[in-house]
Scaffold this active site. Structure first.
Site, short mmCIF file in Angstrom:
data_model
loop_
_atom_site.label_atom_id
_atom_site.label_comp_id
_atom_site.label_asym_id
_atom_site.label_seq_id
_atom_site.Cartn_x
_atom_site.Cartn_y
_atom_site.Cartn_z
N LYS A 70 4.07 33.23 31.72
CA LYS A 70 5.23 34.00 32.19
C LYS A 70 6.51 33.46 31.57
O LYS A 70 6.54 32.33 31.07
CB LYS A 70 5.28 33.94 33.72
CG LYS A 70 5.48 32.54 34.24
CD LYS A 70 5.37 32.48 35.75
CE LYS A 70 5.61 31.05 36.22
NZ LYS A 70 5.54 30.93 37.67
N ARG A 167 7.14 34.02 50.12
CA ARG A 167 7.55 34.88 49.01
C ARG A 167 6.65 36.09 49.10
O ARG A 167 6.39 36.58 50.19
CB ARG A 167 7.42 34.08 47.70
CG ARG A 167 8.20 34.64 46.54
CD ARG A 167 8.30 33.66 45.37
NE ARG A 167 7.01 33.32 44.77
CZ ARG A 167 6.86 32.53 43.72
NH1 ARG A 167 7.92 31.99 43.15
NH2 ARG A 167 5.67 32.27 43.22
N TYR A 296 37.81 24.18 24.72
CA TYR A 296 38.42 24.93 25.84
C TYR A 296 38.75 24.01 27.01
O TYR A 296 37.96 23.16 27.40
CB TYR A 296 37.44 25.99 26.36
CG TYR A 296 37.14 27.11 25.40
CD1 TYR A 296 38.15 27.94 24.92
CD2 TYR A 296 35.83 27.37 25.02
CE1 TYR A 296 37.86 28.99 24.07
CE2 TYR A 296 35.53 28.42 24.17
CZ TYR A 296 36.54 29.23 23.70
OH TYR A 296 36.25 30.27 22.86
N MET A 344 30.35 29.22 23.83
CA MET A 344 29.23 30.16 23.83
C MET A 344 28.30 29.93 22.64
O MET A 344 27.08 29.95 22.78
CB MET A 344 29.75 31.60 23.81
CG MET A 344 28.66 32.64 23.96
SD MET A 344 29.26 34.32 23.80
CE MET A 344 30.24 34.49 25.28
#
Ligand SMILES: *Cc1c(COP(=O)(O)O)cnc(C)c1O
Length: 402
Positions: A70, A167, A296, A344
């Site tokens: 998965k 779940r 940043y 990013m």
């Protein structure tokens, strides 16, 4: 386009594959490694994955092993990993329908079970693609039976029992009703029955043992009626290692297959090998003068001039921003700190007064001759679990199979 060596995925060339009638599409981008356009890539060692799978098989003896692929095989590549290992496995486990259909489109013939929930009108798609459904409630099971009857094909299911995860799955104390119903379904083959541990990697094993006890009571249903039980499975990686009585008829190791232990100091660990190295290259060099803040938000500043290299990887690739000013990389066999806010698409690394040149290899995850950065290290920097580190490395990072 298929499993040849030196093929890897990039975002530059798309081969589009339609996977479902509801216009859902999955992209399988591929390009030859020799035309490398991107300076950042992940090397996947299929040989190590096969070795790990074999080590797990040796540990569990005659018990079957599910190949859990998965979430893009925990970031290692759904199709390539399945193709490379499915001959060793009892069956293949995915989380969602689209993953199963994609594998069928790629010609994978193994039994494939979808472990997650089912919604809407997905059931006919499961049956059409010969995917095993997880029947998690009586209503769902009856819907599956009806849908199979309507198509004239038999549906394959594993019953999903909730023993303490809260779940998907019918509660253990109601499970017999689902089992009774299953016996009456005319168009359904119940091939398996399973549950999932919530705390198998925790130091305290008591909740895990309680879950196993509850599951064994559910399985007693078959003994009482002298019916052969369907394939029963509950063990994830941690339980494979530390709770042999939970191995039952099949085990479902995920993380361990990818060479990572589910928690530090887990009892019964085995010598699995990491299967992924994440790499990049230096694309820029500069000397940052003293008291010139970097990146940043100006979160990092030096009181003396330093040599700074820029690496073309960032949170847009899954190199998590929360690791800013915490992570390290390996360049020329030495570890250096990442500094300033991770952008990013890029980040900066402080090499102080050392040298590095444009094009030098940078190891984000993996080993050089005498340094190593593990998935576990990165999980600590990101304040998360190794699972999230691996599955965060996204499709913009091409996978190279070695
Ligand atoms: C992901 C998953 C596993 C594998 O878990 P690991 O901790 O990676 O071994 C097993 N079973 C189910 C139902 C899962 O969703």
């Amino acid at each position: 386009m298929d499993n040849g060596n030196c093929l890897f995925s990039t975002s530059f060339e798309f081969a589009e594959i339609e996977v479902a009638k509801n216009s859902m599409t999955v992209f399988t981008p591929t390009i030859d490694v020799r035309d490398s356009l991107r300076a950042t890539w992940a090397e996947i060692n299929l040989g190590n994955l096969r070795k790990n799978f074999q080590l797990i098989k040796d540990r569990v003896g005659t018990v079957g092993v599910m190949l859990v692929v998965k979430a893009n095989a925990y970031g290692h590549g759904l199709v390539e990993v399945t193709r490379g290992l499915c001959d060793l496995a009892e069956c293949v486990g995915v989380a969602v329908l689209e993953e199963g259909i994609l594998l069928r489109h790629q010609g994978i013939m193994s039994p494939i079970i979808v472990l997650g929930g089912i919604w809407g009108d997905q059931i006919p798609l499961f049956i059409e693609h010969d995917l095993i459904l997880s029947a998690s409630s009586i209503d769902r099971l009856l819907q599956i039976d009806d849908a199979a009857g309507a198509t004239g094909k038999r549906a394959k299911v594993h019953l999903k029992i909730d023993t303490g995860m809260e779940r998907v799955g019918i509660h253990y104390f109601n499970a017999n009703k689902l089992q009774e119903t299953a016996l009456k379904c005319a168009n359904v083959d119940v091939l398996g029955i399973y549950s999932h541990f919530a705390n198998a990697e925790a130091e305290d094993i008591s909740h895990t043992k309680l879950q196993l006890e509850r599951f064994m009571e559910v399985l007693a249903f078959y003994e009482k009626r002298s019916i052969n039980r369907p394939t029963a499975h509950i063990a994830n990686s941690a339980a494979v290692l530390r709770l042999p009585e939970s191995h039952l008829d099949m085990v479902r190791p995920g993380l361990l297959l990818y060479g990572v232990h589910p928690s530090a100091n887990i009892p019964g660990s085995i010598d699995v090998l990491p299967a992924m190295a994440w790499k990049s290259r230096v694309v820029y060099f500069k000397v940052v003068p003293k008291e010139h803040p970097v990146s940043y938000g100006s979160t990092w500043i030096s009181d003396h001039p330093v040599r700074m290299v820029t690496i073309p990887v960032g949170y847009g690739d899954g190199y998590m921003r929360c690791m800013s000013n915490r992570s390290q990389v390996i360049i020329n066999n030495r570890k250096y700190p990442q500094v300033g806010t991770i952008c990013m698409d890029q980040m900066m690394v402080n090499i102080e007064m050392d040298s590095a040149y444009n094009g030098d290899e940078v190891i984000l995850l993996g080993s050089s001759d005498n340094s190593c950065i593990s998935v576990e290290d990165m999980a600590v920097w990101a304040n998360t679990v190794p699972y999230e580190v691996l599955t965060s490395i996204n499709t913009r990072v091409p996978r190279v199979y070695v």
